[in-house]
Structures are given as C-alpha cells and as structure tokens.
Design a protein around this motif. Structure first.
Motif, PDB file in Angstrom:
ATOM      1  N   PHE A  92       0.780  -1.233   0.000  1.00 27.24           N
ATOM      2  CA  PHE A  92       0.000   0.000   0.000  1.00 27.24           C
ATOM      3  C   PHE A  92       0.815   1.288   0.000  1.00 27.24           C
ATOM      4  CE2 PHE A  92      -3.331  -2.900   1.659  1.00 27.24           C
ATOM      5  CZ  PHE A  92      -4.300  -2.644   0.695  1.00 27.24           C
ATOM      6  N   THR A  93       2.128   1.221   0.256  1.00 26.83           N
ATOM      7  CA  THR A  93       2.859   2.483   0.441  1.00 26.83           C
ATOM      8  C   THR A  93       4.010   2.744  -0.518  1.00 26.83           C
ATOM      9  OG1 THR A  93       4.412   1.567   2.061  1.00 26.83           O
ATOM     10  CG2 THR A  93       2.333   2.475   2.919  1.00 26.83           C
ATOM     11  N   THR A  94       4.379   1.801  -1.368  1.00 28.75           N
ATOM     12  CA  THR A  94       5.619   2.012  -2.131  1.00 28.75           C
ATOM     13  C   THR A  94       5.401   2.372  -3.600  1.00 28.75           C
ATOM     14  OG1 THR A  94       5.840  -0.352  -2.548  1.00 28.75           O
ATOM     15  CG2 THR A  94       6.986   0.537  -0.620  1.00 28.75           C
ATOM     16  N   GLY A  95       4.275   2.872  -3.969  1.00 31.16           N
ATOM     17  CA  GLY A  95       4.039   3.178  -5.372  1.00 31.16           C
ATOM     18  C   GLY A  95       4.093   4.638  -5.735  1.00 31.16           C
ATOM     19  N   GLY A  96       4.578   5.513  -4.855  1.00 32.09           N
ATOM     20  CA  GLY A  96       4.475   6.938  -5.118  1.00 32.09           C
ATOM     21  C   GLY A  96       5.745   7.637  -5.524  1.00 32.09           C
ATOM     22  N   GLY A  97       6.626   6.980  -6.227  1.00 27.27           N
ATOM     23  CA  GLY A  97       7.883   7.600  -6.629  1.00 27.27           C
ATOM     24  C   GLY A  97       9.004   7.236  -5.680  1.00 27.27           C
ATOM     25  N   ALA A  98      10.226   7.492  -6.110  1.00 28.67           N
ATOM     26  CA  ALA A  98      11.407   7.028  -5.371  1.00 28.67           C
ATOM     27  C   ALA A  98      11.497   7.627  -3.966  1.00 28.67           C
ATOM     28  CB  ALA A  98      12.675   7.339  -6.164  1.00 28.67           C
ATOM     29  N   GLU A  99      11.260   8.904  -3.837  1.00 29.24           N
ATOM     30  CA  GLU A  99      11.389   9.527  -2.512  1.00 29.24           C
ATOM     31  C   GLU A  99      10.317   9.016  -1.552  1.00 29.24           C
ATOM     32  OE1 GLU A  99      11.222  13.977  -0.687  1.00 29.24           O
ATOM     33  OE2 GLU A  99      12.473  13.684  -2.463  1.00 29.24           O
ATOM     34  N   ALA A 100       9.070   8.990  -2.002  1.00 28.53           N
ATOM     35  CA  ALA A 100       7.983   8.511  -1.143  1.00 28.53           C
ATOM     36  C   ALA A 100       8.145   7.022  -0.816  1.00 28.53           C
ATOM     37  CB  ALA A 100       6.631   8.755  -1.817  1.00 28.53           C
ATOM     38  N   ALA A 101       8.536   6.237  -1.814  1.00 30.13           N
ATOM     39  CA  ALA A 101       8.719   4.801  -1.581  1.00 30.13           C
ATOM     40  C   ALA A 101       9.888   4.552  -0.635  1.00 30.13           C
ATOM     41  CB  ALA A 101       8.942   4.077  -2.905  1.00 30.13           C
ATOM     42  N   GLY A 102      10.975   5.298  -0.796  1.00 32.29           N
ATOM     43  CA  GLY A 102      12.117   5.157   0.099  1.00 32.29           C
ATOM     44  C   GLY A 102      11.757   5.498   1.534  1.00 32.29           C
ATOM     45  N   THR A 103      11.018   6.569   1.702  1.00 32.10           N
ATOM     46  CA  THR A 103      10.573   6.970   3.040  1.00 32.10           C
ATOM     47  C   THR A 103       9.650   5.901   3.628  1.00 32.10           C
ATOM     48  OG1 THR A 103      10.763   9.300   2.417  1.00 32.10           O
ATOM     49  CG2 THR A 103       9.408   8.790   4.343  1.00 32.10           C
ATOM     50  N   ALA A 104       8.756   5.365   2.816  1.00 38.41           N
ATOM     51  CA  ALA A 104       7.842   4.318   3.283  1.00 38.41           C
ATOM     52  C   ALA A 104       8.614   3.053   3.670  1.00 38.41           C
ATOM     53  CB  ALA A 104       6.806   4.004   2.212  1.00 38.41           C
ATOM     54  N   ILE A 106      11.748   2.911   4.727  1.00 38.44           N
ATOM     55  CA  ILE A 106      12.439   3.196   5.988  1.00 38.44           C
ATOM     56  C   ILE A 106      11.472   3.012   7.154  1.00 38.44           C
ATOM     57  CG2 ILE A 106      13.473   5.044   7.382  1.00 38.44           C
ATOM     58  CD1 ILE A 106      14.752   6.062   4.720  1.00 38.44           C
ATOM     59  N   ALA A 107      10.293   3.589   7.040  1.00 40.72           N
ATOM     60  CA  ALA A 107       9.282   3.430   8.094  1.00 40.72           C
ATOM     61  C   ALA A 107       8.906   1.957   8.262  1.00 40.72           C
ATOM     62  CB  ALA A 107       8.047   4.268   7.771  1.00 40.72           C
ATOM     63  N   GLY A 108       8.807   1.242   7.154  1.00 45.07           N
ATOM     64  CA  GLY A 108       8.462  -0.174   7.207  1.00 45.07           C
ATOM     65  C   GLY A 108       9.511  -1.002   7.927  1.00 45.07           C
TER      66      GLY A 108
END
Length: 150
Positions: A92-104, A106-108
């Motif tokens: 549910f969280t890693t489909g929004g581009g490299a920066e958003a996916a990377g942040t997701a 890390i949180a994961g």
C-alpha cells in the motif's frame, strides 16, 4: 544473549549488499554510469534499493508468520495478524515515486524492528534474533536514507 550464528550473520549481511550497492551508486556518478551500462537502471541507485527493499520486507512477513506458527491460542492469532503487516505496508505504500517509496520503506523497516521485538519478547524468535535484526535494520535504514539526503 546468545551469539548470532555465523551463517545467519553472514547471510544477513550479504542481504544488505543490494542496499549498499544502491547507496554507492547514488553517491558515485561514475559507479552509477558503469552500473547502468553493466546491469541496467533497475539495478542502480534507489531503484535497486526500492525493488529489493520491497521484496525483503515482504519476505520478513513470512519469517514472522513462521514465528507465529510456534505460538498457540490468542497469541498465535495475534502473531499471524501482525506478521502480514510488513507485506501489506509494502503493497500500500511504495508506489508513489522514489522519494515517497524510500521513506515508506524506511518506516516499514523500523516498524518491522518493533514487530521483531514483540515476537522475540513472546519467546517465538531465537534468543539472538534482536542482535541480528538491530544490526541489519540500522544498515538498511542508513543505505535507504542516502538517496533521500544526496
């Protein structure tokens, strides 16, 4: 606390190599260009980290499922429910581009460490588990952070 078995430590550290490779190709333009030519863009920079990171975070759901299988009753039910969270997080969280996916991711991975601790606290993970998981999580989070800061 017991020593981490050598095979688990060596294979765990080997599992960090794609994250490290991605970080190095973010930092070094010549290495990134060589990597793109030799392996393709998918195995360079944040792309290798994000793809591999999603695979491994999902894989860790299976590891936690295995721990849950050692439990009984309500603890087993809670364990099974918790074990699917990393895979669902990735989905549910890693489909929004490299920066958003990377942040997701890390949180994961930080969230996974909390789940690791809970399974360890319940006595479902090996005694040495948290020593390994803290080390690997720190390395993965550092590597994933590189493309967010550079």
């Amino acid at each position: 606390m017991q020593t981490i078995p050598r095979a688990a430590l060596v294979l765990g550290l080997a599992g960090v190599l794609p994250f490290l490779w991605g970080a190095l190709t973010v930092i070094s333009d010549p290495l990134a260009l060589w990597s793109q030519g030799a392996f393709g863009a998918r195995f360079t920079g944040p792309y290798v980290q994000l793809f591999y990171g999603a695979v491994i975070l999902s894989f860790m759901s299976g590891v936690l499922w295995g721990f849950a299988a050692r439990a009984t009753g309500s603890r087993a039910a809670a364990g099974y429910a918790l074990s699917v969270l990393p895979a669902l997080w990735v989905f549910f969280t890693t489909g929004g581009g490299a920066e958003a996916a990377g942040t997701a991711l890390i949180a994961g991975y930080i969230g996974l460490l909390v789940l690791d601790w809970q399974f360890w606290r319940w006595g479902l993970a090996p005694e040495w588990w948290m020593r390994l998981r803290v080390l690997l999580t720190a390395l993965v989070v550092i590597c994933l952070s590189v493309h967010l800061i550079v």
